[in-house]
Design a protein around this motif. Structure first.
Motif, PDB file in Angstrom:
ATOM      1  N   HIS A 151       0.943  -1.435  -0.055  1.00  0.00           N
ATOM      2  CA  HIS A 151       0.018   0.120  -0.228  1.00  0.00           C
ATOM      3  C   HIS A 151       0.951   1.444   0.047  1.00  0.00           C
ATOM      4  O   HIS A 151       0.577   2.329  -0.645  1.00  0.00           O
ATOM      5  N   ALA A 152       1.900   1.361   0.557  1.00  0.00           N
ATOM      6  CA  ALA A 152       2.981   2.322   0.860  1.00  0.00           C
ATOM      7  C   ALA A 152       3.599   2.738  -0.597  1.00  0.00           C
ATOM      8  O   ALA A 152       3.572   3.736  -0.994  1.00  0.00           O
ATOM      9  N   ARG A 153       3.845   1.762  -1.367  1.00  0.00           N
ATOM     10  CA  ARG A 153       4.395   1.882  -2.773  1.00  0.00           C
ATOM     11  C   ARG A 153       3.272   2.302  -3.665  1.00  0.00           C
ATOM     12  O   ARG A 153       3.665   3.183  -4.467  1.00  0.00           O
ATOM     13  N   ALA A 154       2.247   1.620  -3.501  1.00  0.00           N
ATOM     14  CA  ALA A 154       0.983   2.258  -4.273  1.00  0.00           C
ATOM     15  C   ALA A 154       0.637   3.740  -4.074  1.00  0.00           C
ATOM     16  O   ALA A 154       0.605   4.449  -4.866  1.00  0.00           O
ATOM     17  N   LEU A 157       1.605  -4.147  -8.530  1.00  0.00           N
ATOM     18  CA  LEU A 157       1.197  -4.062  -7.077  1.00  0.00           C
ATOM     19  C   LEU A 157      -0.409  -4.661  -6.946  1.00  0.00           C
ATOM     20  O   LEU A 157      -0.438  -5.416  -5.669  1.00  0.00           O
ATOM     21  N   ALA A 158      -1.308  -4.216  -7.689  1.00  0.00           N
ATOM     22  CA  ALA A 158      -2.564  -4.990  -7.636  1.00  0.00           C
ATOM     23  C   ALA A 158      -2.589  -6.297  -7.805  1.00  0.00           C
ATOM     24  O   ALA A 158      -3.275  -6.994  -6.888  1.00  0.00           O
ATOM     25  N   THR A 159      -1.635  -6.796  -8.570  1.00  0.00           N
ATOM     26  CA  THR A 159      -1.657  -8.329  -8.723  1.00  0.00           C
ATOM     27  C   THR A 159      -1.167  -9.096  -7.866  1.00  0.00           C
ATOM     28  O   THR A 159      -1.867 -10.039  -6.921  1.00  0.00           O
ATOM     29  N   GLU A 160      -0.173  -8.158  -7.100  1.00  0.00           N
ATOM     30  CA  GLU A 160       0.637  -8.787  -5.858  1.00  0.00           C
ATOM     31  C   GLU A 160      -0.434  -8.901  -4.561  1.00  0.00           C
ATOM     32  O   GLU A 160      -0.526  -9.665  -3.973  1.00  0.00           O
ATOM     33  N   GLU A 161      -1.099  -7.540  -4.693  1.00  0.00           N
ATOM     34  CA  GLU A 161      -2.025  -7.602  -3.438  1.00  0.00           C
ATOM     35  C   GLU A 161      -3.240  -8.685  -3.642  1.00  0.00           C
ATOM     36  O   GLU A 161      -3.627  -9.131  -2.485  1.00  0.00           O
ATOM     37  N   ASP A 162      -3.502  -8.885  -4.850  1.00  0.00           N
ATOM     38  CA  ASP A 162      -4.813  -9.728  -4.833  1.00  0.00           C
ATOM     39  C   ASP A 162      -4.236 -11.244  -4.621  1.00  0.00           C
ATOM     40  O   ASP A 162      -4.742 -12.066  -4.124  1.00  0.00           O
ATOM     41  N   LYS A 163      -3.007 -11.600  -4.974  1.00  0.00           N
ATOM     42  CA  LYS A 163      -2.448 -12.716  -4.589  1.00  0.00           C
ATOM     43  C   LYS A 163      -2.002 -12.919  -3.139  1.00  0.00           C
ATOM     44  O   LYS A 163      -2.287 -14.070  -2.810  1.00  0.00           O
ATOM     45  N   GLN A 217       2.759   6.011  -3.021  1.00  0.00           N
ATOM     46  CA  GLN A 217       3.861   6.700  -3.662  1.00  0.00           C
ATOM     47  C   GLN A 217       3.781   6.739  -4.884  1.00  0.00           C
ATOM     48  O   GLN A 217       3.864   7.858  -5.604  1.00  0.00           O
ATOM     49  N   THR A 218       3.450   5.811  -5.814  1.00  0.00           N
ATOM     50  CA  THR A 218       3.057   5.668  -7.102  1.00  0.00           C
ATOM     51  C   THR A 218       2.055   6.648  -7.607  1.00  0.00           C
ATOM     52  O   THR A 218       1.904   7.252  -8.509  1.00  0.00           O
ATOM     53  N   ASP A 219       1.100   6.736  -6.728  1.00  0.00           N
ATOM     54  CA  ASP A 219      -0.196   7.648  -7.124  1.00  0.00           C
ATOM     55  C   ASP A 219       0.238   8.974  -7.074  1.00  0.00           C
ATOM     56  O   ASP A 219       0.035   9.981  -7.937  1.00  0.00           O
ATOM     57  N   GLN A 220       1.402   9.471  -5.945  1.00  0.00           N
ATOM     58  CA  GLN A 220       1.595  10.708  -5.918  1.00  0.00           C
ATOM     59  C   GLN A 220       2.509  11.168  -6.997  1.00  0.00           C
ATOM     60  O   GLN A 220       2.347  12.179  -7.563  1.00  0.00           O
ATOM     61  N   TYR A 221       3.229  10.043  -7.620  1.00  0.00           N
ATOM     62  CA  TYR A 221       4.089  10.460  -8.820  1.00  0.00           C
ATOM     63  C   TYR A 221       3.298  10.596  -9.982  1.00  0.00           C
ATOM     64  O   TYR A 221       3.526  11.636 -10.756  1.00  0.00           O
TER      65      TYR A 221
END
Length: 295
Positions: A52-55, A249-255, A57-61
């Motif tokens: 979630h932290a990486r997601a 990230l979404a794929t990893e979160e779902d997994k 940060q990615t949204d901020q970029y």
């Protein structure tokens, strides 16, 4: 034979277990997540926190890129207006170089160029979201001011600084070119070139050389526009990359934390059935006494 005279506690515990199982399964079905709190799976929960932290940060970029793209496109369009205006100045200078023109005609052309000088100052003072784009890092100060005490007739109050913005992990992108570089470059100063052409027309001397100076300014600004095109291309590539990161990230979160909907629905059904059975058992026991066991 031993008979438990008080089954209430056992039934209550069984009922609480089934209700908790049903609640957990229902939450997994409604949220789509297997891990809804750390206690569900501490290891997976820790992975999801980092995800979630990486997601975020990615949204901020991505938000920064969107904002920067707007400014860069506006700056590029503005410089296109500068180029068009300089083309008109060159045309007026070529007309003024015609030896058949009268002094009055040349003075009229000089007046037109004075208007162009003021127009270019207005264009160079471009503001985007409350910031002056061509002021260097001094973005709250109006960069260009008409000033008759200056040789070019224009004073620059900005600076030569550049701004950089983080648009990715370890990726800083320069997002501006200072006005001193765009309009006051020693080899092709825009405002000085216009002022020299005005003076040449007024005095009817050195007009061809002055027109050459304006052409050099035109070429310089045209070359500087390449920066904005390159920056926009880099941002587009980075935007595509960050989009792929979000998908990963979404794929990893779902997994890691996603739920198996069919399995969750099955658990929910089992828990509800168990709860119903427990309640029925409680109802039956309420009608049984010790003599029933002694029969």
């Amino acid at each position: 034979m031993r008979v438990n005279p008080n089954t209430s506690n056992d039934l209550l515990q069984a009922l609480q277990r089934t209700e908790k199982e049903a609640e957990t399964a229902l939450l997994q079905v409604s949220s789509g997540h297997r891990v809804n709190k750390p206690s569900d799976d501490p290891t997976a929960a820790a992975v999801l926190v980092g995800n979630h932290a990486r997601a975020d940060q990615t949204d901020q970029y991505l938000r920064s890129i969107t904002s920067i793209q707007g400014e860069l496109r506006t700056a590029d369009a503005t410089l296109n207006s500068v180029v068009t205006t300089l083309q008109r100045a060159i045309s007026l200078g070529v007309q003024g170089a015609n030896g058949t023109l009268s002094d009055a005609n040349r003075n009229s052309l000089a007046d037109d160029l004075t208007g162009i000088q003021a127009q270019l100052v207005g264009i160079a003072n471009l503001s985007f979201q409350g910031r002056f784009v061509f002021a260097g890092t001094n973005s709250k100060t109006t960069p260009f001011v008409l000033d008759a005490t200056q040789p070019s007739g224009v004073r620059y109050d900005g600076n030569a600084g550049v701004n950089s913005v983080a648009v990715g992990e370890g990726f800083q992108l320069q997002v501006n070119v200072p006005g001193s570089q765009l309009f006051s470059d020693p080899g092709a100063p825009v405002f000085q070139a216009i002022q020299d052409l005005i003076t040449s027309l007024q005095n009817n001397i050195g007009i061809d050389a002055a027109v050459t100076g304006v052409r050099a300014a035109f070429d310089h600004v045209t070359t500087q526009r390449v920066f904005y095109g390159n920056a926009l291309n880099q941002l587009e590539s980075q935007q595509t990359f960050l989009g792929s990161v979000k998908l990963q990230l979404a794929t990893e979160e779902d997994k890691v934390g996603g739920t198996d909907l069919a399995a969750a629905l099955s658990r929910l059904s089992d828990a509800e059935n168990a709860r119903t059975a427990t309640l029925q058992a409680a109802g039956q026991i309420a009608r049984v006494n010790l003599f029933d066991f002694l029969k």
